[in-house]
Design a protein around this motif. Structure first.
Motif, mmCIF file in Angstrom:
data_model
loop_
_atom_site.group_PDB
_atom_site.id
_atom_site.type_symbol
_atom_site.label_atom_id
_atom_site.label_comp_id
_atom_site.label_asym_id
_atom_site.label_seq_id
_atom_site.Cartn_x
_atom_site.Cartn_y
_atom_site.Cartn_z
ATOM 1 N N PRO A 101 -7.466 -14.418 -28.692
ATOM 2 C CA PRO A 101 -8.447 -13.639 -27.914
ATOM 3 C C PRO A 101 -8.870 -12.366 -28.642
ATOM 4 O O PRO A 101 -8.104 -11.788 -29.423
ATOM 5 C CB PRO A 101 -7.686 -13.304 -26.629
ATOM 6 N N LEU A 102 -10.087 -11.924 -28.386
ATOM 7 C CA LEU A 102 -10.593 -10.652 -28.899
ATOM 8 C C LEU A 102 -10.187 -9.568 -27.909
ATOM 9 O O LEU A 102 -10.611 -9.573 -26.758
ATOM 10 C CB LEU A 102 -12.113 -10.722 -29.050
ATOM 11 N N ILE A 103 -9.332 -8.641 -28.367
ATOM 12 C CA ILE A 103 -8.776 -7.626 -27.472
ATOM 13 C C ILE A 103 -9.116 -6.237 -27.979
ATOM 14 O O ILE A 103 -9.589 -6.063 -29.103
ATOM 15 C CB ILE A 103 -7.244 -7.784 -27.359
ATOM 16 N N GLU A 104 -8.859 -5.231 -27.160
ATOM 17 C CA GLU A 104 -8.929 -3.854 -27.619
ATOM 18 C C GLU A 104 -7.634 -3.531 -28.362
ATOM 19 O O GLU A 104 -6.589 -4.139 -28.130
ATOM 20 C CB GLU A 104 -9.119 -2.896 -26.456
ATOM 21 N N GLY A 105 -7.696 -2.554 -29.267
ATOM 22 C CA GLY A 105 -6.560 -2.239 -30.121
ATOM 23 C C GLY A 105 -6.807 -2.783 -31.513
ATOM 24 O O GLY A 105 -7.902 -2.628 -32.059
ATOM 25 N N LEU A 106 -5.819 -3.433 -32.100
ATOM 26 C CA LEU A 106 -5.964 -4.116 -33.387
ATOM 27 C C LEU A 106 -6.116 -5.601 -33.102
ATOM 28 O O LEU A 106 -5.231 -6.222 -32.504
ATOM 29 C CB LEU A 106 -4.752 -3.858 -34.273
ATOM 30 N N THR A 107 -7.241 -6.191 -33.538
ATOM 31 C CA THR A 107 -7.550 -7.563 -33.154
ATOM 32 C C THR A 107 -8.223 -8.301 -34.299
ATOM 33 O O THR A 107 -8.665 -7.689 -35.281
ATOM 34 C CB THR A 107 -8.454 -7.567 -31.905
ATOM 35 N N THR A 108 -8.302 -9.609 -34.174
ATOM 36 C CA THR A 108 -8.995 -10.452 -35.145
ATOM 37 C C THR A 108 -10.415 -10.699 -34.669
ATOM 38 O O THR A 108 -10.614 -11.280 -33.591
ATOM 39 C CB THR A 108 -8.259 -11.796 -35.314
ATOM 40 N N LEU A 109 -11.390 -10.259 -35.469
ATOM 41 C CA LEU A 109 -12.784 -10.518 -35.124
ATOM 42 C C LEU A 109 -13.165 -11.945 -35.485
ATOM 43 O O LEU A 109 -13.803 -12.650 -34.706
ATOM 44 C CB LEU A 109 -13.710 -9.532 -35.839
ATOM 45 N N ALA A 110 -12.791 -12.381 -36.690
ATOM 46 C CA ALA A 110 -13.131 -13.728 -37.157
ATOM 47 C C ALA A 110 -12.172 -14.107 -38.273
ATOM 48 O O ALA A 110 -11.573 -13.250 -38.924
ATOM 49 C CB ALA A 110 -14.574 -13.790 -37.645
ATOM 50 N N GLY A 111 -12.053 -15.414 -38.494
ATOM 51 C CA GLY A 111 -11.160 -15.924 -39.532
ATOM 52 C C GLY A 111 -9.823 -16.337 -38.949
ATOM 53 O O GLY A 111 -9.550 -16.181 -37.761
ATOM 54 N N TRP A 375 0.625 -10.442 -40.020
ATOM 55 C CA TRP A 375 -0.527 -10.520 -39.125
ATOM 56 C C TRP A 375 -0.042 -10.512 -37.689
ATOM 57 O O TRP A 375 0.724 -11.380 -37.254
ATOM 58 C CB TRP A 375 -1.356 -11.775 -39.368
ATOM 59 N N LYS A 376 -0.456 -9.504 -36.959
ATOM 60 C CA LYS A 376 -0.186 -9.438 -35.529
ATOM 61 C C LYS A 376 -1.244 -8.567 -34.882
ATOM 62 O O LYS A 376 -1.439 -7.420 -35.275
ATOM 63 C CB LYS A 376 1.204 -8.872 -35.240
ATOM 64 N N ASP A 377 -1.932 -9.122 -33.898
ATOM 65 C CA ASP A 377 -2.846 -8.348 -33.082
ATOM 66 C C ASP A 377 -2.045 -7.693 -31.957
ATOM 67 O O ASP A 377 -1.101 -8.298 -31.425
ATOM 68 C CB ASP A 377 -3.934 -9.239 -32.482
ATOM 69 N N ASP A 378 -2.433 -6.465 -31.577
ATOM 70 C CA ASP A 378 -1.683 -5.782 -30.538
ATOM 71 C C ASP A 378 -2.568 -4.711 -29.892
ATOM 72 O O ASP A 378 -3.334 -4.043 -30.597
ATOM 73 C CB ASP A 378 -0.431 -5.125 -31.128
ATOM 74 N N PRO A 379 -2.459 -4.536 -28.576
ATOM 75 C CA PRO A 379 -3.209 -3.455 -27.934
ATOM 76 C C PRO A 379 -2.860 -2.080 -28.485
ATOM 77 O O PRO A 379 -3.695 -1.180 -28.462
ATOM 78 C CB PRO A 379 -2.800 -3.586 -26.460
ATOM 79 N N ASP A 380 -1.629 -1.918 -28.958
ATOM 80 C CA ASP A 380 -1.228 -0.683 -29.633
ATOM 81 C C ASP A 380 -1.341 -0.905 -31.134
ATOM 82 O O ASP A 380 -0.518 -1.615 -31.726
ATOM 83 C CB ASP A 380 0.199 -0.307 -29.267
ATOM 84 N N PRO A 381 -2.356 -0.334 -31.795
ATOM 85 C CA PRO A 381 -2.553 -0.608 -33.225
ATOM 86 C C PRO A 381 -1.338 -0.290 -34.089
ATOM 87 O O PRO A 381 -1.147 -0.909 -35.138
ATOM 88 C CB PRO A 381 -3.742 0.287 -33.588
ATOM 89 N N LEU A 382 -0.511 0.653 -33.672
ATOM 90 C CA LEU A 382 0.658 1.008 -34.470
ATOM 91 C C LEU A 382 1.765 -0.029 -34.378
ATOM 92 O O LEU A 382 2.737 0.024 -35.136
ATOM 93 C CB LEU A 382 1.182 2.381 -34.049
#
Length: 424
Positions: A101-111, A375-382
């Motif tokens: 999913p595309l989330i707020e924070g640190l996320t994957t836009l594409a790829g 690689w990890k997407d997370d609402p908390d970018p840190l």
């Protein structure tokens, strides 16, 4: 409040920061014969660059598709129907992966963690080692898809299309540096117009911003992975292989040294040819036409005026990730630079797998990445993870966009990431 962490289920065991890379003998033989692949080759086409990364500083697994993931996804645009299953027309079924999913924070836009050349929405589009991004005035993102030999356009929704068309008499091999000048996109490739790596190798190209066939502007310019635009229309080029920063006039074709000692890595704050860099990467032209340089091998950011005077802007020279004032903060192999309208600077600190912010009052702060690398997407970018972060740019929508590739290794990192910028 519960938070939701989006993480790759197939995430590999993290490799060490210091790695060796095997030599691709077949690739080297092809390059020696001048048989580099043509532009717009199929996915996984990591051949042809012949990068000089084995001599990189600190033994870091630098860089950028030096060998790519050769053969990892040959010609793959995914599962192209069941070839031979019937006599009907083939249907491109897409790459067949499940996008996060595309989330707020640190996320994957594409790829994704697989390679390919597939255009389409964010649920189907693929890259092969994206290394650089630049934002258009219209809010779209242009991506240098290094090991696919492609330049791609990505919308804020993550839809991907390919911009460059095949060249006929030249080889467009491994794009990296990019800068927009009006309705023209200037691009640097690591291979020259014959697909050879040099030295000096490298080529400068231009193409309409909306796409087309790349036109060769100047050949054998070196590995100028940083491109910037001065107010008078001249280009700033940082040659990581030649360790110099130069100026190029697209109108006259004249190229002149701004600062650095040709073919001599080192560190010296001085003027013109007496100054020294160690693999200068990205450049950022400031409002007064002075230039910031990510001095990769020196773990510093440098400043140059148009008289060629070089000073240290940030970093002590020690590899690290300490936040603080400019003179005390440390960096580890910085590569990409971007600046927002307020003058805040953003840096991809590649060796630390972090994104750093430099405020207008000179404070360096880490704003994304836990430093582990991955690689990890997370609402908390840190708490999120980044791997081969290189080029980045600030969007017109206020997000920061980052090319997160493989730094030349056969690893599953082929994404464009989006970062929600925290308040200062």
């Amino acid at each position: 409040m519960n938070t939701v962490v989006v993480e790759a289920p197939e995430r590999p065991v993290r490799p060490l920061l210091v790695r060796s890379r095997p030599l691709h003998l077949g690739l080297a033989l092809l390059l020696g014969l001048g048989l580099g692949p043509a532009a717009c080759g199929g996915g996984g086409g990591g051949g042809g660059g012949g990068d000089d990364d084995d001599s990189s500083v600190d033994g870091a697994a630098d860089d950028d598709g030096a060998d790519g993931a050769d053969g990892a996804d040959d010609g793959a645009d995914g599962a192209d129907g069941a070839d031979g299953a019937d006599d009907g027309p083939e249907v491109d079924a897409g790459p067949g992966f499940e996008q996060v999913p595309l989330i707020e924070g640190l996320t994957t836009l594409a790829g994704a963690g697989i390679t390919g050349t597939h255009d389409g929405d964010r649920d189907t589009a693929l890259f092969n080692n994206p290394v650089n991004v630049v934002m258009t005035a219209g809010g779209d993102l242009i991506v240098a898809d290094f090991d696919n030999n492609l330049v791609r356009l990505v919308t804020p929704a993550g839809d991907v299309t390919t911009l460059n068309q095949p060249t006929e008499d030249t080889v467009f091999l491994r794009p990296f540096g990019m800068v927009i000048a009006g309705d023209t996109l200037y691009m640097q490739t690591d291979g020259n117009s014959l697909g050879l790596p040099g030295p000096p190798g490298g080529a400068l190209w231009r193409m309409p911003l909306g796409g087309g066939v790349p036109e060769l502007v100047r050949d054998n310019i070196g590995r100028c992975r940083g491109l910037g635009l001065l107010s008078d229309g001249r280009l700033v080029l940082s040659d990581r292989q030649g360790h110099v920063v130069s100026l190029f006039d697209p109108t006259s074709g004249a190229m002149s040294l701004l600062a650095g000692t040709q073919d001599t890595p080192g560190f010296a704050d001085a003027q013109g040819a007496a100054a020294q860099f160690n693999e200068p990467y990205d450049v950022m032209v400031l409002a007064d036409d002075t230039v910031l340089v990510a001095d990769y091998g020196n773990h510093r950011l440098r400043h140059i005026d148009l008289d060629g005077n070089v000073t240290t802007y940030a970093g002590t020279g020690a590899a690290g990730s300490d936040d603080g004032p400019l003179a005390d903060a440390t960096f580890h192999l910085p590569k990409g630079l971007a600046m927002d309208a307020a003058g805040t600077l953003f840096v991809t600190d590649t060796g630390s797998h972090l994104v750093r912010r430099i405020s207008t009052d000179g404070q360096v702060t880490t704003i994304a990445g836990d430093g582990a690398g991955g690689w990890k997407d997370d609402p908390d970018p840190l708490l999120g993870e980044l791997w081969g972060i290189e080029g980045l740019d600030v969007g017109t929508d206020g997000y920061l966009y980052i090319a997160d590739g493989t730094v030349g290794e056969a690893l599953p990192y082929h994404r464009v990431r989006r970062l929600t910028l925290p308040a200062e």
